[in-house]
Design an enzyme around this catalytic site. Structure first.
Site, PDB file in Angstrom:
ATOM      1  N   ASP A 168       0.886  -1.168   0.000  1.00 32.52           N
ATOM      2  CA  ASP A 168       0.000   0.000   0.000  1.00 32.52           C
ATOM      3  C   ASP A 168       0.924   1.219   0.000  1.00 32.52           C
ATOM      4  OD1 ASP A 168      -2.304   1.632   0.221  1.00 32.52           O
ATOM      5  OD2 ASP A 168      -2.027   1.739   2.391  1.00 32.52           O
ATOM      6  N   GLU A 203      -1.275  -1.195  -5.100  1.00 30.97           N
ATOM      7  CA  GLU A 203      -2.452  -0.400  -5.435  1.00 30.97           C
ATOM      8  C   GLU A 203      -2.131   0.607  -6.532  1.00 30.97           C
ATOM      9  OE1 GLU A 203      -5.795   2.396  -3.232  1.00 30.97           O
ATOM     10  OE2 GLU A 203      -4.456   1.161  -2.027  1.00 30.97           O
ATOM     11  N   ASP A 263      -2.685   0.950   7.154  1.00 32.81           N
ATOM     12  CA  ASP A 263      -1.758   0.788   6.027  1.00 32.81           C
ATOM     13  C   ASP A 263      -1.356  -0.678   5.856  1.00 32.81           C
ATOM     14  OD1 ASP A 263      -1.421   3.612   5.211  1.00 32.81           O
ATOM     15  OD2 ASP A 263      -0.566   3.825   7.214  1.00 32.81           O
TER      16      ASP A 263
END
Length: 183
Positions: free
Chosen positions: A7, A66, A138
């Site tokens: 992430d 991502e 996170d």
């Protein structure tokens, strides 16, 4: 198969490592890479080195990260893109294939609802991986990214709707109703 989920973020980059055997998911590690308050190049170097170290330490077979979304603030989007690029370089330099997923795909695959909240993501990741404590947002997003990749391919986008996660949820006494986890 071992999957490393990332992430990306300029200040905090989350990571999550899972092992996948058939439909079984097993937690390996998770956490964050924090960058110092310094110039951009130093921060990007910290992300690159941190991700490279994770690849060496955990020896994943694949990675997932991502995709960047276009934020209201173009400067924030550019900075996030640079952080993401540093992370991808760390993955690729370790010889990993890198898959990319949108936030919508991530949430759909993990929670069964593309507009799930951060707390819903954390709860589902905790339950799917049988964690004793809830990871930070996170790290949970990074673990979710790894879970999303594990369920990708023919099942992505159908997990919540067709029941890919329904049996796992039912075993835990949960279900998704109107996009929310209910017990």
């Amino acid at each position: 198969m071992r999957i490393l989920g990332i992430d990306p973020g300029l200040r905090v980059t989350g990571f999550g490592v899972i092992d996948v055997s058939g439909h079984r998911l097993a937690y390996v590690a998770s956490g964050v890479i924090r960058t110092p308050t310094a110039d951009l190049a130093t921060r990007l170097g910290t992300i690159f080195q941190g991700v490279s170290t994770l690849v060496r330490e955990h020896a994943p077979d694949q990675a997932a990260i991502e995709q960047v979304f276009v934020n209201v603030n173009p400067q924030s989007t550019l900075l996030l893109g640079q952080a993401r690029g540093a992370a991808i370089c760390g993955l690729v330099s370790g010889g990993l294939p890198v898959a990319e997923y949108t936030a919508l795909q991530l949430k759909q695959a993990v929670v069964g609802y593309g507009r799930a909240t951060k707390s819903q993501m954390q709860e589902m990741v905790t339950r799917l991986l049988n964690l004793t404590g809830q990871p930070g947002s996170d790290a949970a997003d990074a673990l979710g990214m790894a879970i999303c990749h594990a369920h990708s391919g023919s099942t992505l986008g159908t997990i919540g709707a067709i029941g890919g996660l329904a049996p796992a949820l039912a075993k835990k006494g949960l279900r998704v109703r109107r996009g929310r986890l209910v017990g």
